[in-house]
Design an enzyme around this catalytic site. Structure first.
Site, PDB file in Angstrom:
ATOM      1  N   TYR A 182       3.277  -3.520  37.063  1.00  0.00           N
ATOM      2  CA  TYR A 182       3.003  -2.081  37.211  1.00  0.00           C
ATOM      3  C   TYR A 182       1.980  -1.742  38.295  1.00  0.00           C
ATOM      4  O   TYR A 182       1.615  -0.578  38.443  1.00  0.00           O
ATOM      5  CB  TYR A 182       2.536  -1.515  35.857  1.00  0.00           C
ATOM      6  CG  TYR A 182       3.565  -1.694  34.756  1.00  0.00           C
ATOM      7  CD1 TYR A 182       4.801  -1.053  34.829  1.00  0.00           C
ATOM      8  CD2 TYR A 182       3.316  -2.515  33.659  1.00  0.00           C
ATOM      9  CE1 TYR A 182       5.759  -1.224  33.844  1.00  0.00           C
ATOM     10  CE2 TYR A 182       4.271  -2.692  32.656  1.00  0.00           C
ATOM     11  CZ  TYR A 182       5.483  -2.046  32.763  1.00  0.00           C
ATOM     12  OH  TYR A 182       6.433  -2.208  31.786  1.00  0.00           O
ATOM     13  N   ASN A 202       8.190   9.742  33.264  1.00  0.00           N
ATOM     14  CA  ASN A 202       8.369   8.326  32.946  1.00  0.00           C
ATOM     15  C   ASN A 202       8.197   8.225  31.432  1.00  0.00           C
ATOM     16  O   ASN A 202       7.066   8.214  30.933  1.00  0.00           O
ATOM     17  CB  ASN A 202       7.336   7.469  33.668  1.00  0.00           C
ATOM     18  CG  ASN A 202       7.552   5.984  33.393  1.00  0.00           C
ATOM     19  OD1 ASN A 202       8.256   5.615  32.460  1.00  0.00           O
ATOM     20  ND2 ASN A 202       6.939   5.136  34.200  1.00  0.00           N
ATOM     21  N   ALA A 243       8.780   3.253  27.077  1.00  0.00           N
ATOM     22  CA  ALA A 243       9.790   2.624  26.219  1.00  0.00           C
ATOM     23  C   ALA A 243      10.638   3.640  25.459  1.00  0.00           C
ATOM     24  O   ALA A 243      11.738   3.305  24.999  1.00  0.00           O
ATOM     25  CB  ALA A 243       9.110   1.660  25.246  1.00  0.00           C
ATOM     26  N   ARG A 277      14.935  -6.657  34.364  1.00  0.00           N
ATOM     27  CA  ARG A 277      14.149  -7.047  33.194  1.00  0.00           C
ATOM     28  C   ARG A 277      15.064  -7.250  31.977  1.00  0.00           C
ATOM     29  O   ARG A 277      16.265  -7.423  32.126  1.00  0.00           O
ATOM     30  CB  ARG A 277      13.053  -5.995  32.960  1.00  0.00           C
ATOM     31  CG  ARG A 277      12.149  -5.830  34.198  1.00  0.00           C
ATOM     32  CD  ARG A 277      11.052  -4.831  33.975  1.00  0.00           C
ATOM     33  NE  ARG A 277      10.100  -5.297  32.981  1.00  0.00           N
ATOM     34  CZ  ARG A 277       9.159  -4.517  32.444  1.00  0.00           C
ATOM     35  NH1 ARG A 277       9.045  -3.256  32.822  1.00  0.00           N
ATOM     36  NH2 ARG A 277       8.335  -5.007  31.546  1.00  0.00           N
ATOM     37  N   PRO A 317       4.326   6.254  26.476  1.00  0.00           N
ATOM     38  CA  PRO A 317       3.439   5.269  25.865  1.00  0.00           C
ATOM     39  C   PRO A 317       3.012   4.131  26.782  1.00  0.00           C
ATOM     40  O   PRO A 317       3.823   3.588  27.539  1.00  0.00           O
ATOM     41  CB  PRO A 317       4.247   4.731  24.680  1.00  0.00           C
ATOM     42  CG  PRO A 317       5.600   5.306  24.786  1.00  0.00           C
ATOM     43  CD  PRO A 317       5.553   6.459  25.721  1.00  0.00           C
ATOM     44  N   ASN A 318       1.743   3.832  26.676  1.00  0.00           N
ATOM     45  CA  ASN A 318       1.078   2.708  27.345  1.00  0.00           C
ATOM     46  C   ASN A 318       0.806   2.924  28.833  1.00  0.00           C
ATOM     47  O   ASN A 318       0.100   2.126  29.448  1.00  0.00           O
ATOM     48  CB  ASN A 318       1.860   1.397  27.134  1.00  0.00           C
ATOM     49  CG  ASN A 318       1.943   1.026  25.672  1.00  0.00           C
ATOM     50  OD1 ASN A 318       0.920   0.954  25.013  1.00  0.00           O
ATOM     51  ND2 ASN A 318       3.139   0.825  25.154  1.00  0.00           N
ATOM     52  N   GLU A 363      13.817  11.178  36.125  1.00  0.00           N
ATOM     53  CA  GLU A 363      13.219  10.069  35.369  1.00  0.00           C
ATOM     54  C   GLU A 363      12.758   8.990  36.352  1.00  0.00           C
ATOM     55  O   GLU A 363      13.519   8.602  37.248  1.00  0.00           O
ATOM     56  CB  GLU A 363      14.273   9.506  34.414  1.00  0.00           C
ATOM     57  CG  GLU A 363      13.776   8.361  33.569  1.00  0.00           C
ATOM     58  CD  GLU A 363      14.786   8.004  32.474  1.00  0.00           C
ATOM     59  OE1 GLU A 363      15.148   8.888  31.677  1.00  0.00           O
ATOM     60  OE2 GLU A 363      15.234   6.846  32.443  1.00  0.00           O
ATOM     61  N   ARG A 396      -3.656  -3.828  32.999  1.00  0.00           N
ATOM     62  CA  ARG A 396      -2.904  -5.002  32.550  1.00  0.00           C
ATOM     63  C   ARG A 396      -1.619  -5.095  33.341  1.00  0.00           C
ATOM     64  O   ARG A 396      -1.170  -4.116  33.922  1.00  0.00           O
ATOM     65  CB  ARG A 396      -2.533  -4.870  31.061  1.00  0.00           C
ATOM     66  CG  ARG A 396      -3.708  -5.095  30.153  1.00  0.00           C
ATOM     67  CD  ARG A 396      -3.458  -4.479  28.810  1.00  0.00           C
ATOM     68  NE  ARG A 396      -4.673  -4.545  28.016  1.00  0.00           N
ATOM     69  CZ  ARG A 396      -4.918  -5.455  27.093  1.00  0.00           C
ATOM     70  NH1 ARG A 396      -4.031  -6.377  26.820  1.00  0.00           N
ATOM     71  NH2 ARG A 396      -6.052  -5.445  26.432  1.00  0.00           N
ATOM     72  N   HIS A 429      10.902   5.123  36.757  1.00  0.00           N
ATOM     73  CA  HIS A 429      10.385   3.865  36.206  1.00  0.00           C
ATOM     74  C   HIS A 429       9.717   3.092  37.325  1.00  0.00           C
ATOM     75  O   HIS A 429      10.303   2.923  38.407  1.00  0.00           O
ATOM     76  CB  HIS A 429      11.495   3.038  35.565  1.00  0.00           C
ATOM     77  CG  HIS A 429      12.103   3.762  34.416  1.00  0.00           C
ATOM     78  ND1 HIS A 429      11.424   3.931  33.232  1.00  0.00           N
ATOM     79  CD2 HIS A 429      13.271   4.431  34.298  1.00  0.00           C
ATOM     80  CE1 HIS A 429      12.166   4.658  32.429  1.00  0.00           C
ATOM     81  NE2 HIS A 429      13.289   4.987  33.038  1.00  0.00           N
TER      82      HIS A 429
HETATM   83  O1  CA2 Z   1       8.911   0.586  34.532  1.00  0.00           O
HETATM   84  C1  CA2 Z   1       8.521   1.563  33.887  1.00  0.00           C
HETATM   85  O2  CA2 Z   1       7.920   2.510  34.385  1.00  0.00           O
HETATM   86  C2  CA2 Z   1       8.735   1.590  32.364  1.00  0.00           C
HETATM   87  O3  CA2 Z   1       9.047   2.920  31.997  1.00  0.00           O
HETATM   88  C3  CA2 Z   1       7.427   1.171  31.745  1.00  0.00           C
HETATM   89  C4  CA2 Z   1       7.487   1.057  30.225  1.00  0.00           C
HETATM   90  C5  CA2 Z   1       8.665   0.175  29.815  1.00  0.00           C
HETATM   91  O4  CA2 Z   1       8.780   0.165  28.394  1.00  0.00           O
HETATM   92  C6  CA2 Z   1       9.970   0.645  30.415  1.00  0.00           C
HETATM   93  O5  CA2 Z   1      10.992  -0.239  30.033  1.00  0.00           O
HETATM   94  C7  CA2 Z   1       9.882   0.694  31.925  1.00  0.00           C
HETATM   95  C8  CA2 Z   1       6.212   0.416  29.675  1.00  0.00           C
HETATM   96  C9  CA2 Z   1       4.963   1.070  30.134  1.00  0.00           C
HETATM   97  C10 CA2 Z   1       3.830   0.133  29.900  1.00  0.00           C
HETATM   98  O6  CA2 Z   1       2.815   0.483  30.785  1.00  0.00           O
HETATM   99  C11 CA2 Z   1       1.829  -0.428  30.990  1.00  0.00           C
HETATM  100  C12 CA2 Z   1       1.054  -0.232  32.089  1.00  0.00           C
HETATM  101  C13 CA2 Z   1       0.063  -1.120  32.376  1.00  0.00           C
HETATM  102  C14 CA2 Z   1      -0.187  -2.180  31.530  1.00  0.00           C
HETATM  103  C15 CA2 Z   1       0.583  -2.353  30.419  1.00  0.00           C
HETATM  104  C16 CA2 Z   1       1.593  -1.470  30.123  1.00  0.00           C
END
Ligand code: CA2
Length: 143
Positions: free
Chosen positions: A22, A73, A76, A106, A9-10, A97, A17, A99
Site C-alpha cells: 500500500y 475505496n 475489504a 492477489r 476499513p483499515n 471505485e 504497515r 484500489h
Molecule cells: O488495494 C486496495 O486498495 C484494497 O481495497 C485494500 C483493502 C483490501 O481488503 C482490498 O482487497 C484491496 C485493505 C485495506 C487495508 O489497508 C491497509 C493499509 C495499510 C496497512 C494495512 C492495511
C-alpha cells in the site's frame, strides 16, 4: 467540482504497515495531497474514512445533493458488502471505485467486487495515484 473521497476499513493504517502493498504515504498525507489537487482544479474534496460499514453507508446517504462525484475505496467491503452496493445505487452521484493494489494479482477472493456495478468504473493497481486518476476522470469529463 465537489468531491467526496471515501475510504473503508483499515485504510487509516496507510503508511504504517504493509508498505510493499500500500506504499509508505499516510492517510493524512493522501488527503492533503488530494485536497491540493482538487484546489488546483477549482474544486474541493471532503474526506471520510471508517472501519464501520454503517458509517460509510450513512455518509453516502448524506452526500446526496451535496457532492458531484464520489471516489471510494471500500477496502475489504468491496468483496462482500451488498449494503454498500445498495447505498451507492441509492444516490444519484457518480462514483469510481479505487484500489491501491492490483487486486487481480492477489488472492482469489479479492478478484470479485460486489460494489463496482454501482460505479462508473474501477481503477486498481496504480497505487495512491488511482485516487487522482479517478478525480481527473470526473474533472475532464464532467460526469
Ligand atoms: O488495494 C486496495 O486498495 C484494497 O481495497 C485494500 C483493502 C483490501 O481488503 C482490498 O482487497 C484491496 C485493505 C485495506 C487495508 O489497508 C491497509 C493499509 C495499510 C496497512 C494495512 C492495511
Amino acid at each position: 467540482m465537489k468531491f467526496l473521497i471515501l475510504n473503508g476499513p483499515n485504510l487509516n493504517l496507510l503508511g504504517q504497515r504493509e508498505p510493499g502493498v500500500y506504499g509508505d504515504e499516510s492517510y493524512d498525507t493522501l488527503c492533503a495531497s488530494l485536497s491540493d489537487f482538487a484546489a488546483a482544479h477549482a474544486s474541493t474534496a471532503d474526506f471520510f474514512q471508517s472501519n464501520h460499514e454503517g458509517a460509510l453507508i450513512d455518509r453516502i446517504h448524506t452526500a446526496q445533493g451535496v457532492y458531484d462525484a464520489i471516489v471510494i475505496n471500500p477496502g475489504a467491503f468491496t468483496h462482500y458488502s451488498y449494503a454498500l452496493l445498495d447505498a451507492l445505487k441509492a444516490v444519484s452521484i457518480p462514483a469510481i471505485e479505487v484500489h491501491i493494489s492490483n487486486v487481480h494479482r492477489r488472492e482469489e477472493f479479492r478478484h470479485k467486487s460486489v460494489t463496482a456495478p454501482a460505479c462508473v468504473g474501477q481503477i486498481c493497481g496504480l497505487g495512491l495515484y488511482g485516487y487522482r486518476a479517478a478525480m481527473s476522470y470526473f474533472l475532464e469529463t464532467g460526469k
